[in-house]
Design a protein around this motif. Structure first.
Motif, PDB file in Angstrom:
ATOM      1  N   TRP A  28      -7.370   5.897 -19.817  1.00  0.00           N
ATOM      2  CA  TRP A  28      -6.630   7.154 -19.740  1.00  0.00           C
ATOM      3  C   TRP A  28      -7.439   8.332 -20.276  1.00  0.00           C
ATOM      4  O   TRP A  28      -7.242   9.480 -19.879  1.00  0.00           O
ATOM      5  N   LYS A  29      -8.410   8.065 -21.148  1.00  0.00           N
ATOM      6  CA  LYS A  29      -9.240   9.132 -21.709  1.00  0.00           C
ATOM      7  C   LYS A  29     -10.143   9.773 -20.655  1.00  0.00           C
ATOM      8  O   LYS A  29     -10.768  10.808 -20.928  1.00  0.00           O
ATOM      9  N   ASN A  30     -10.220   9.184 -19.459  1.00  0.00           N
ATOM     10  CA  ASN A  30     -10.997   9.807 -18.391  1.00  0.00           C
ATOM     11  C   ASN A  30     -10.376  11.128 -17.931  1.00  0.00           C
ATOM     12  O   ASN A  30     -11.025  11.915 -17.258  1.00  0.00           O
ATOM     13  N   ASN A  31      -9.111  11.350 -18.249  1.00  0.00           N
ATOM     14  CA  ASN A  31      -8.472  12.624 -17.953  1.00  0.00           C
ATOM     15  C   ASN A  31      -9.038  13.709 -18.856  1.00  0.00           C
ATOM     16  O   ASN A  31      -9.048  13.576 -20.083  1.00  0.00           O
ATOM     17  N   LYS A  32      -9.478  14.800 -18.262  1.00  0.00           N
ATOM     18  CA  LYS A  32     -10.065  15.907 -19.025  1.00  0.00           C
ATOM     19  C   LYS A  32      -9.177  17.149 -19.021  1.00  0.00           C
ATOM     20  O   LYS A  32      -9.585  18.203 -19.493  1.00  0.00           O
ATOM     21  N   LEU A  33      -7.949  17.048 -18.479  1.00  0.00           N
ATOM     22  CA  LEU A  33      -7.068  18.200 -18.382  1.00  0.00           C
ATOM     23  C   LEU A  33      -5.975  18.143 -19.441  1.00  0.00           C
ATOM     24  O   LEU A  33      -5.556  17.060 -19.864  1.00  0.00           O
ATOM     25  N   GLU A  34      -5.525  19.303 -19.860  1.00  0.00           N
ATOM     26  CA  GLU A  34      -4.346  19.401 -20.715  1.00  0.00           C
ATOM     27  C   GLU A  34      -3.121  19.309 -19.811  1.00  0.00           C
ATOM     28  O   GLU A  34      -2.904  20.166 -18.955  1.00  0.00           O
ATOM     29  N   LEU A  35      -2.304  18.270 -19.999  1.00  0.00           N
ATOM     30  CA  LEU A  35      -1.200  18.010 -19.082  1.00  0.00           C
ATOM     31  C   LEU A  35       0.136  18.396 -19.700  1.00  0.00           C
ATOM     32  O   LEU A  35       0.368  18.200 -20.896  1.00  0.00           O
ATOM     33  N   LEU A  36       1.022  18.932 -18.865  1.00  0.00           N
ATOM     34  CA  LEU A  36       2.397  19.158 -19.260  1.00  0.00           C
ATOM     35  C   LEU A  36       3.149  17.829 -19.211  1.00  0.00           C
ATOM     36  O   LEU A  36       2.717  16.878 -18.561  1.00  0.00           O
ATOM     37  N   THR A  37       4.292  17.764 -19.872  1.00  0.00           N
ATOM     38  CA  THR A  37       5.059  16.521 -19.922  1.00  0.00           C
ATOM     39  C   THR A  37       5.424  16.041 -18.524  1.00  0.00           C
ATOM     40  O   THR A  37       5.297  14.848 -18.206  1.00  0.00           O
ATOM     41  N   GLU A  38       5.877  16.956 -17.664  1.00  0.00           N
ATOM     42  CA  GLU A  38       6.257  16.556 -16.305  1.00  0.00           C
ATOM     43  C   GLU A  38       5.049  16.081 -15.499  1.00  0.00           C
ATOM     44  O   GLU A  38       5.176  15.231 -14.618  1.00  0.00           O
ATOM     45  N   GLN A  39       3.873  16.630 -15.798  1.00  0.00           N
ATOM     46  CA  GLN A  39       2.667  16.167 -15.113  1.00  0.00           C
ATOM     47  C   GLN A  39       2.294  14.756 -15.562  1.00  0.00           C
ATOM     48  O   GLN A  39       1.875  13.922 -14.751  1.00  0.00           O
TER      49      GLN A  39
END
Length: 267
Positions: A28-39
């Motif tokens: 999951w750390k491959n995600n580099k974006l700041e995500l909203l809860t719904e995202q």
């Protein structure tokens, strides 16, 4: 001029959402974006349901993630490796030289994997030398297919040359890109000459050259160190390839920065 040994780097497809799903499922750390809860909620469903149809906002998110998602494995993971073919001599050389990466990071290699349980699948029968990048090796498109190939390993005359190409391709399988494609360096390419060279010696298309030589990654896509011309991940770049006198030597061993970098990526 002496011929430059070259190899492909393969991606599932540039911008393919399957690559995003695979990378996030693996780490999951491959995600580099700041995500909203719904995202985050959408992504959790996206990871488990390949038939889930996203709305426009989710499509925009996936498109952005395809640019920003890295493809690293988990810290301390044991990667299961399966030989699809090849002589015992070739297999033993791969085992010997590839394992050097493990001396400098927390990853481990299991070379006794079955096909069904494999993370990386190696062939010696395809054209050229190449590897998929990191977690792309686990994408559905390449299930039960080679994810790494050493097509002309037997044509190399010295053990050092064989070691160099094996280390290079395993670097890709661990998630590393070509050093000359790092945003830390700006190369003024002699485009016509490079296109001609790779078309003549390797039958590469313009697209092959663009992706493996000219394409420059961004700082949002990768973790990069200051440029290391001695990196095992760098192509040999002779002076004829550039117009600003940038050259990369032919590297056959891990550089000090290679060792430090892989240790920082996989603690």
């Amino acid at each position: 001029m002496k011929q430059v040994e070259a190899e492909f780097t393969l991606f599932v497809r540039d911008g393919n959402w399957t690559s995003v799903r695979t990378a996030l499922k693996q780490n999951w750390k491959n995600n580099k974006l700041e995500l909203l809860t719904e995202q985050e909620t959408f992504l959790e469903r996206f990871l488990v349901d390949p038939y889930y149809l996203p709305n426009k906002e989710s499509i925009d998110l996936l498109t952005e993630m395809a640019i920003h998602t890295s493809k690293m494995w988990n810290d301390g993971q044991t990667l299961n490796i399966y030989f699809m073919d090849g002589t015992n001599e070739n297999k033993e050389q791969v085992k010997l030289y590839a394992s050097e990466w493990c001396n400098h990071c927390s990853l481990k290699f299991n070379f006794n994997s079955s096909l069904d349980n494999s993370d990386i699948r190696i062939s010696f029968m395809q054209q050229g030398c190449w590897s998929y990048i990191g977690t792309d090796c686990k994408a559905n498109e390449v299930i039960n297919k080679p994810t790494m190939n050493f097509g002309w390993l037997g044509q190399l005359t010295t053990d050092n040359e064989k070691k160099g190409i094996i280390l290079h391709e395993f670097g890709h399988a661990l998630g590393l890109i070509h050093e000359h494609q790092s945003p830390a360096i700006k190369i003024d390419w002699a485009y016509s000459y490079v296109y001609m060279y790779y078309a003549t010696f390797y039958n590469w298309t313009i697209q092959d050259v663009n992706w493996n030589v000219f394409h420059e990654f961004t700082t949002s896509t990768i973790k990069n160190t200051p440029i290391d011309v001695n990196s095992i991940m760098a192509y040999h770049i002779p002076p004829e390839f550039t117009t600003n006198n940038i050259q990369f030597p032919k590297n056959l061993v891990l550089s000090d920065i290679d060792k430090q970098t892989i240790g920082q990526f996989y603690k």
